[in-house]
Design an enzyme around this catalytic site. Structure first.
Site, mmCIF file in Angstrom:
data_model
loop_
_atom_site.group_PDB
_atom_site.id
_atom_site.type_symbol
_atom_site.label_atom_id
_atom_site.label_comp_id
_atom_site.label_asym_id
_atom_site.label_seq_id
_atom_site.Cartn_x
_atom_site.Cartn_y
_atom_site.Cartn_z
ATOM 1 N N ASP A 197 -6.299 2.034 1.873
ATOM 2 C CA ASP A 197 -5.616 0.770 2.128
ATOM 3 C C ASP A 197 -6.178 -0.324 1.220
ATOM 4 O O ASP A 197 -7.395 -0.419 1.025
ATOM 5 C CB ASP A 197 -5.816 0.395 3.601
ATOM 6 C CG ASP A 197 -5.014 -0.810 4.022
ATOM 7 O OD1 ASP A 197 -3.769 -0.744 3.935
ATOM 8 O OD2 ASP A 197 -5.620 -1.806 4.459
ATOM 9 N N GLU A 259 -3.343 2.730 -2.339
ATOM 10 C CA GLU A 259 -2.362 1.671 -2.086
ATOM 11 C C GLU A 259 -2.813 0.483 -2.930
ATOM 12 O O GLU A 259 -3.700 -0.274 -2.531
ATOM 13 C CB GLU A 259 -2.304 1.262 -0.613
ATOM 14 C CG GLU A 259 -1.203 0.233 -0.361
ATOM 15 C CD GLU A 259 -1.523 -0.825 0.688
ATOM 16 O OE1 GLU A 259 -0.569 -1.447 1.203
ATOM 17 O OE2 GLU A 259 -2.706 -1.054 0.981
#
Length: 534
Positions: A197, A259
């Site tokens: 993330d 990401e």
């Protein structure tokens, strides 16, 4: 790769929140669909300030999702079906409930506990202004002031997202050692890798310089001048080289997926150099306008950039953070992607959006590289665009001063059975976000074995993708009209018609799959993709 958002996939106990046993019970759906692997969004202990992306314990399972034994069972059952499993890792920030941050709040400025995070004195008289001008991705300042033990206003801490998600200080060696141990904990349990993330955000520019440009340059036109001081700093690559060395010590092919909202494509490709990550989501592709020139430009540029470092390109159209593409593509071409849609906002054209979404998906699944699907897109699910505002739970809605609806519309629990409670999501009518009545027509049991359904479109495409080895193929462009995009991948010809008039296939082309019916004379209608043998 098939993304599962655990709280919205399948609820085993009827509390209205999806859970790990629910996922395990539905794994056969992924096998039937034709997925190779699963990405699980966070299931860790968390106050759920941001739906689990505020992690309080990186080595556990939140009781709302089950127990640690449940993730072990899920891994065993997935592996027995030939499915690999990657889990979300959230290293940019912890929860404010994490023991480290609790300790930091109880400690004095300059203490060892505070060094794990980014605490600074404020500016202005009495330090009553934030240390810099940075804004939270969710809206409002990226700094929150703490109160000292004596009740006096204290320092400020950085949170690029919600105030319940304080950013870690990745210059601190203890942070690096801790996350190395977290990787080993899950690798030892059998996970096949990690989706990282906010992979572009871990390292901040040392001087925390003010920034007056947009914080998310990939969402619009490229910004002029220097890179944002909070994103895509070169120091992140040292971290991922360390992580890669850890994964490489484990048997099998373990994977790191970034990401990283980064552009241009050459900057993104740096994340997938041979000694770093294996994949990086191509968000520039997700954002590209629905025109042949825009699609050509982003595909060609992306493939060139990743080819230069010997990595695959990673294609994606939907996920838990953006409008579902069945709705996004129903907006006028050129519309900047909204951050949520409410009942009183301009509504997408549902039929047009689904037509274009099916065409976009078929084009994406023919591209060489890896492809990510978001749960429910195989059903053609649109965004829930008429959700009542008082049902919203995304912190974006509050932090933006109720100007941005946020991401709840793409996170609504998915429908499995048209006539069952909560459309088969769980054994009761409970659902943590309200499901619209239109969900019944999208339910899996209404589409399975129905020729022309979106589910069968996906199922056939994934079978052909595997049979024709499209993921490991090579793309070559085919000349044609400017509003038609055509390329070859091995023996397959792919044609997408963006124009107003039907497009002809080359003589001798034999259609084998299409996103909608071809014209009686075999021409490709507007907003349709066809796969053909040549």
């Amino acid at each position: 790769m098939y993304q599962i958002y655990p709280r919205s996939f399948a609820d085993s106990d009827g509390d209205g929140i999806g859970d790990l046993p629910g996922i395990t019970a539905r794994l056969d759906h992924l096998v039937e669909l034709g997925a190779d692997a699963v990405w699980l969004s966070p299931f860790y202990p968390s106050p759920q300030a941001d739906a689990g992306y505020d992690v309080a314990d990186y080595r556990g399972v939140d009781p709302i999702f089950g127990r640690l034994e449940d993730i072990d069972k899920l891994l065993t059952q997935a592996h027995s079906r030939g499915l690999r499993v990657i889990v979300d890792l959230v290293p940019n920030h912890t929860s404010s409930a994490h023991p480290w941050f609790v300790e930091a709040l109880a400690s004095t400025p300059g203490s060892a506990a505070r060094q794990r995070y980014i605490f600074r004195d404020g500016r202005g008289a009495g330090g009553d202004k934030p240390p810099n001008s940075w804004q939270s991705v969710f809206g409002g300042p990226a700094w929150t002031r703490v109160t000292d033990a004596d009740g006096a206003p204290g320092q400020w801490y950085l949170h690029l997202f919600d105030a319940g998600q304080p950013d870690l200080n990745w210059d601190h060696p203890e942070i690096r050692a801790e996350f190395g141990d977290i990787l080993r904990f899950w690798l030892d349990r059998g996970v096949d890798g990690f989706r990282v993330d906010v992979a572009h955000g871990l390292v901040k520019q040392a001087d925390l310089a003010d920034w007056h440009y947009p914080d998310e340059p990939v969402s619009g036109e490229p910004v002029e001048g220097p890179r944002p001081p909070m994103w895509d700093q070169d120091g992140v690559h040292d971290i991922y080289r360390d992580w890669r060395s850890i994964l490489d010590k484990y048997p099998g092919d373990r994977v790191l997926v970034a990401e990283a909202w980064v552009q241009p494509a050459e900057r993104l490709a740096a994340y997938v150099r041979p000694d770093e990550m294996h994949q990086a989501f191509n968000f520039e592709y997700l954002e590209a306008a629905w025109t042949a020139p825009a699609q050509y430009a982003v595909i060609d540029r992306s493939l060139a950039a990743t080819d230069a470092v010997g990595a695959p390109t990673t294609w994606v159209l939907s996920n838990h953070d953006v409008l579902r593409h069945a709705s996004r593509l129903g907006l006028p071409v050129g519309t900047i992607r909204p951050r949520g849609i409410g009942a009183d906002d301009p509504q997408p054209d549902a039929a047009l959006g689904l037509r274009r979404a099916r065409a976009a998906t078929l084009m994406m699944l023919a591209l060489p590289g890896s492809a990510y699907l978001y749960q429910g897109e195989e059903l053609g699910l649109p965004e829930h665009t008429t959700m009542a505002d008082d049902a919203r739970q995304d912190p974006t809605w509050v932090r933006s001063g109720q100007t941005e609806r946020g991401r709840d519309g793409c996170r609504v629990p998915i429908p499995w059975e048209a006539d069952a409670p909560s459309y088969g999501f769980g054994p009761t009518d409970s659902s943590w976000l309200p499901q619209p009545a239109v969900w019944a027509e999208y339910a899996l049991d209404r589409q399975r074995d129905v020729p022309g359904s979106t589910y069968e479109l996906y199922r056939t495409a994934l079978r052909l993708r595997r049979d024709l080895a499209l993921g490991t193929g090579r793309l070559s462009w085919v000349d044609g009209p400017e509003d038609v995009l055509a390329f070859r991948n091995g023996e397959l010809l792919v044609v997408t018609n963006f124009g107003a008039e039907p497009a002809a296939l080359p003589e001798g082309a034999e259609p084998i799959h299409a996103s909608a019916a071809l014209d009686p004379d075999g021409r490709v209608p507007t907003d349709v993709t066809v796969w053909a043998r040549v």
